[in-house]
Design a protein around this motif. Sequence first.
Motif, PDB file in Angstrom:
ATOM      1  N   TYR A   1     -49.504  13.999  56.827  1.00 53.91           N
ATOM      2  CA  TYR A   1     -48.224  14.423  57.410  1.00 53.91           C
ATOM      3  C   TYR A   1     -48.337  15.903  57.727  1.00 53.91           C
ATOM      4  O   TYR A   1     -48.817  16.673  56.891  1.00 53.91           O
ATOM      5  CB  TYR A   1     -47.076  14.221  56.413  1.00 53.91           C
ATOM      6  CG  TYR A   1     -46.749  12.778  56.127  1.00 53.91           C
ATOM      7  CD1 TYR A   1     -46.139  11.968  57.084  1.00 53.91           C
ATOM      8  CD2 TYR A   1     -47.009  12.214  54.881  1.00 53.91           C
ATOM      9  CE1 TYR A   1     -45.816  10.644  56.814  1.00 53.91           C
ATOM     10  CE2 TYR A   1     -46.696  10.896  54.596  1.00 53.91           C
ATOM     11  CZ  TYR A   1     -46.095  10.120  55.566  1.00 53.91           C
ATOM     12  OH  TYR A   1     -45.780   8.816  55.292  1.00 53.91           O
ATOM     13  N   GLU A  17     -46.171  18.093  57.754  1.00 51.80           N
ATOM     14  CA  GLU A  17     -45.363  18.930  56.854  1.00 51.80           C
ATOM     15  C   GLU A  17     -45.983  19.057  55.468  1.00 51.80           C
ATOM     16  O   GLU A  17     -45.841  20.083  54.817  1.00 51.80           O
ATOM     17  CB  GLU A  17     -43.950  18.352  56.658  1.00 51.80           C
ATOM     18  CG  GLU A  17     -43.181  18.081  57.930  1.00 51.80           C
ATOM     19  CD  GLU A  17     -43.423  16.681  58.482  1.00 51.80           C
ATOM     20  OE1 GLU A  17     -44.485  16.073  58.151  1.00 51.80           O
ATOM     21  OE2 GLU A  17     -42.586  16.205  59.255  1.00 51.80           O
ATOM     22  N   ALA A  77     -51.210  12.441  52.457  1.00 54.98           N
ATOM     23  CA  ALA A  77     -50.518  11.560  51.513  1.00 54.98           C
ATOM     24  C   ALA A  77     -51.470  10.478  51.024  1.00 54.98           C
ATOM     25  O   ALA A  77     -51.321   9.962  49.918  1.00 54.98           O
ATOM     26  CB  ALA A  77     -49.295  10.935  52.172  1.00 54.98           C
ATOM     27  N   LYS A 127     -47.826   5.647  47.318  1.00 56.17           N
ATOM     28  CA  LYS A 127     -47.584   4.189  47.326  1.00 56.17           C
ATOM     29  C   LYS A 127     -46.758   3.765  48.544  1.00 56.17           C
ATOM     30  O   LYS A 127     -47.122   2.832  49.258  1.00 56.17           O
ATOM     31  CB  LYS A 127     -46.873   3.754  46.028  1.00 56.17           C
ATOM     32  CG  LYS A 127     -47.612   4.149  44.748  1.00 56.17           C
ATOM     33  CD  LYS A 127     -46.901   3.645  43.503  1.00 56.17           C
ATOM     34  CE  LYS A 127     -45.538   4.278  43.258  1.00 56.17           C
ATOM     35  NZ  LYS A 127     -45.573   5.730  43.000  1.00 56.17           N
ATOM     36  N   SER A 128     -45.629   4.445  48.756  1.00 53.92           N
ATOM     37  CA  SER A 128     -44.761   4.064  49.890  1.00 53.92           C
ATOM     38  C   SER A 128     -45.478   4.278  51.213  1.00 53.92           C
ATOM     39  O   SER A 128     -45.356   3.471  52.132  1.00 53.92           O
ATOM     40  CB  SER A 128     -43.471   4.892  49.892  1.00 53.92           C
ATOM     41  OG  SER A 128     -42.758   4.688  48.717  1.00 53.92           O
ATOM     42  N   THR A 129     -46.215   5.376  51.286  1.00 49.78           N
ATOM     43  CA  THR A 129     -46.963   5.656  52.519  1.00 49.78           C
ATOM     44  C   THR A 129     -47.945   4.529  52.800  1.00 49.78           C
ATOM     45  O   THR A 129     -48.018   4.017  53.923  1.00 49.78           O
ATOM     46  CB  THR A 129     -47.708   6.999  52.386  1.00 49.78           C
ATOM     47  OG1 THR A 129     -46.729   8.033  52.217  1.00 49.78           O
ATOM     48  CG2 THR A 129     -48.557   7.287  53.612  1.00 49.78           C
ATOM     49  N   ARG A 146     -46.105   1.514  54.031  1.00 47.55           N
ATOM     50  CA  ARG A 146     -45.506   1.675  55.376  1.00 47.55           C
ATOM     51  C   ARG A 146     -46.532   1.565  56.498  1.00 47.55           C
ATOM     52  O   ARG A 146     -46.173   1.334  57.648  1.00 47.55           O
ATOM     53  CB  ARG A 146     -44.788   3.038  55.486  1.00 47.55           C
ATOM     54  CG  ARG A 146     -43.450   3.086  54.762  1.00 47.55           C
ATOM     55  CD  ARG A 146     -42.591   4.244  55.271  1.00 47.55           C
ATOM     56  NE  ARG A 146     -43.198   5.538  55.035  1.00 47.55           N
ATOM     57  CZ  ARG A 146     -42.985   6.304  53.963  1.00 47.55           C
ATOM     58  NH1 ARG A 146     -42.157   5.893  53.026  1.00 47.55           N
ATOM     59  NH2 ARG A 146     -43.581   7.469  53.843  1.00 47.55           N
ATOM     60  N   GLU A 180     -45.534   3.506  59.893  1.00 38.98           N
ATOM     61  CA  GLU A 180     -46.322   4.716  60.135  1.00 38.98           C
ATOM     62  C   GLU A 180     -47.711   4.268  60.577  1.00 38.98           C
ATOM     63  O   GLU A 180     -48.135   3.157  60.262  1.00 38.98           O
ATOM     64  CB  GLU A 180     -46.508   5.526  58.844  1.00 38.98           C
ATOM     65  CG  GLU A 180     -45.251   5.901  58.115  1.00 38.98           C
ATOM     66  CD  GLU A 180     -44.732   7.263  58.529  1.00 38.98           C
ATOM     67  OE1 GLU A 180     -45.269   7.849  59.494  1.00 38.98           O
ATOM     68  OE2 GLU A 180     -43.793   7.723  57.864  1.00 38.98           O
TER      69      GLU A 180
HETATM   70  P1  ADP Z   1     -44.881   7.390  46.338  1.00 35.76           P
HETATM   71  O1  ADP Z   1     -44.346   6.219  47.090  1.00 35.76           O
HETATM   72  O2  ADP Z   1     -46.078   7.078  45.500  1.00 35.76           O
HETATM   73  O3  ADP Z   1     -43.819   8.101  45.574  1.00 35.76           O
HETATM   74  P2  ADP Z   1     -45.050   8.632  48.939  1.00 35.76           P
HETATM   75  O4  ADP Z   1     -45.957   7.806  49.775  1.00 35.76           O
HETATM   76  O5  ADP Z   1     -43.593   8.487  49.135  1.00 35.76           O
HETATM   77  O6  ADP Z   1     -45.458   8.438  47.413  1.00 35.76           O
HETATM   78  O7  ADP Z   1     -45.417  10.163  49.155  1.00 35.76           O
HETATM   79  C1  ADP Z   1     -46.757  10.665  49.154  1.00 35.76           C
HETATM   80  C2  ADP Z   1     -46.746  12.086  49.652  1.00 35.76           C
HETATM   81  O8  ADP Z   1     -46.451  12.095  51.039  1.00 35.76           O
HETATM   82  C3  ADP Z   1     -45.686  12.964  48.991  1.00 35.76           C
HETATM   83  O9  ADP Z   1     -46.219  14.260  48.891  1.00 35.76           O
HETATM   84  C4  ADP Z   1     -44.537  12.918  49.976  1.00 35.76           C
HETATM   85  O10 ADP Z   1     -43.749  14.073  49.885  1.00 35.76           O
HETATM   86  C5  ADP Z   1     -45.274  12.847  51.312  1.00 35.76           C
HETATM   87  N1  ADP Z   1     -44.506  12.116  52.349  1.00 35.76           N
HETATM   88  C6  ADP Z   1     -44.081  10.832  52.285  1.00 35.76           C
HETATM   89  N2  ADP Z   1     -43.423  10.474  53.399  1.00 35.76           N
HETATM   90  C7  ADP Z   1     -43.448  11.587  54.197  1.00 35.76           C
HETATM   91  C8  ADP Z   1     -42.946  11.868  55.505  1.00 35.76           C
HETATM   92  N3  ADP Z   1     -42.286  10.936  56.217  1.00 35.76           N
HETATM   93  N4  ADP Z   1     -43.147  13.091  56.006  1.00 35.76           N
HETATM   94  C9  ADP Z   1     -43.826  14.016  55.313  1.00 35.76           C
HETATM   95  N5  ADP Z   1     -44.332  13.823  54.086  1.00 35.76           N
HETATM   96  C10 ADP Z   1     -44.143  12.619  53.528  1.00 35.76           C
END
Ligand code: ADP
Length: 219
Positions: A11, A13, A17, A41-43, A46, A52
């Motif tokens: 990402y 920002e 991930a 995990k969510s990434t 998705r 994504e």
């Molecule tokens: P989990 O599901 O294990 O909590 P995530 O996949 O949500 O982890 O997040 C992994 C990393 O990616 C984190 O640092 C999170 O802040 C970042 N992140 C997740 N989604 C986004 C997004 N849409 N834009 C920017 N950073 C993201």
Amino acid sequence: MLEFQNVTKRYSESGDALSEVSFALEPGELAFLTGHSGAGKSTLLRLIPVIERPTRGKIVLDGQPINRLTQREIPFLRRKLGLIFQDYRLLHDRTVFDNVALPLAIAGYSPVEIGRRVRAALDKVGLLRKEKRYPKGLSGGEQQRVGIARAIVHKPPVILADEPTGNLDPELSAEIMGLFREFNAVGVTLLIATHDLGLISRMACRRLRLHQGRLLEGG
Ligand code: ADP
Ligand code: ADP
């Protein structure tokens, strides 16, 4: 059934991930995706329905590389998937029946076929008698079972769940896990993200462990 080959997701920002994640799930496998909040995990989940897209690497679902799918092809890919969320994501102005019917209505099934399939799905999760209720009138566990009925109503070969028991107490969580086991017993492939290690410690299942975007175990 599902394969990740050196998948990286960056990402702009927040950086990487996911870094070089590789694993494969066989048809009919049940695996848990674990790791702390922010592990990726969510990434990872998705990327599979192409909510994504990966920055690098390749993802194959049911023999089909999904990287280059066009917007027009994505709905067909998603019919192979059942998605389950921590916060259920139900429509509160629709009945239980209509919430579960939604994927079939979008796919253009006939009303008779919709009725038959929705009731079969509600029966499977034990909510047949509540089809006319609205989500607000249901407990959290029941709302998640509606979410599960909606995810399985089109009989997808693969189910992806993101912290499905995150808002439920241990007893209800165990019930939901029991449902997942039943789907698995009839050949469905499941990938379930959770940080509830207590819940899965009693289940002899494959575990994919993510730490800061890297797969440390199970790949
Ligand atoms: P989990 O599901 O294990 O909590 P995530 O996949 O949500 O982890 O997040 C992994 C990393 O990616 C984190 O640092 C999170 O802040 C970042 N992140 C997740 N989604 C986004 C997004 N849409 N834009 C920017 N950073 C993201
Ligand atoms: P969970 O912890 O339930 O797995 P997250 O809190 O990581 O989910 O993500 C919730 C939503 O916020 C997602 O749609 C994700 O894309 C977005 N998100 C997460 N982290 C970031 C971030 N650092 N920047 C932008 N969006 C993010």
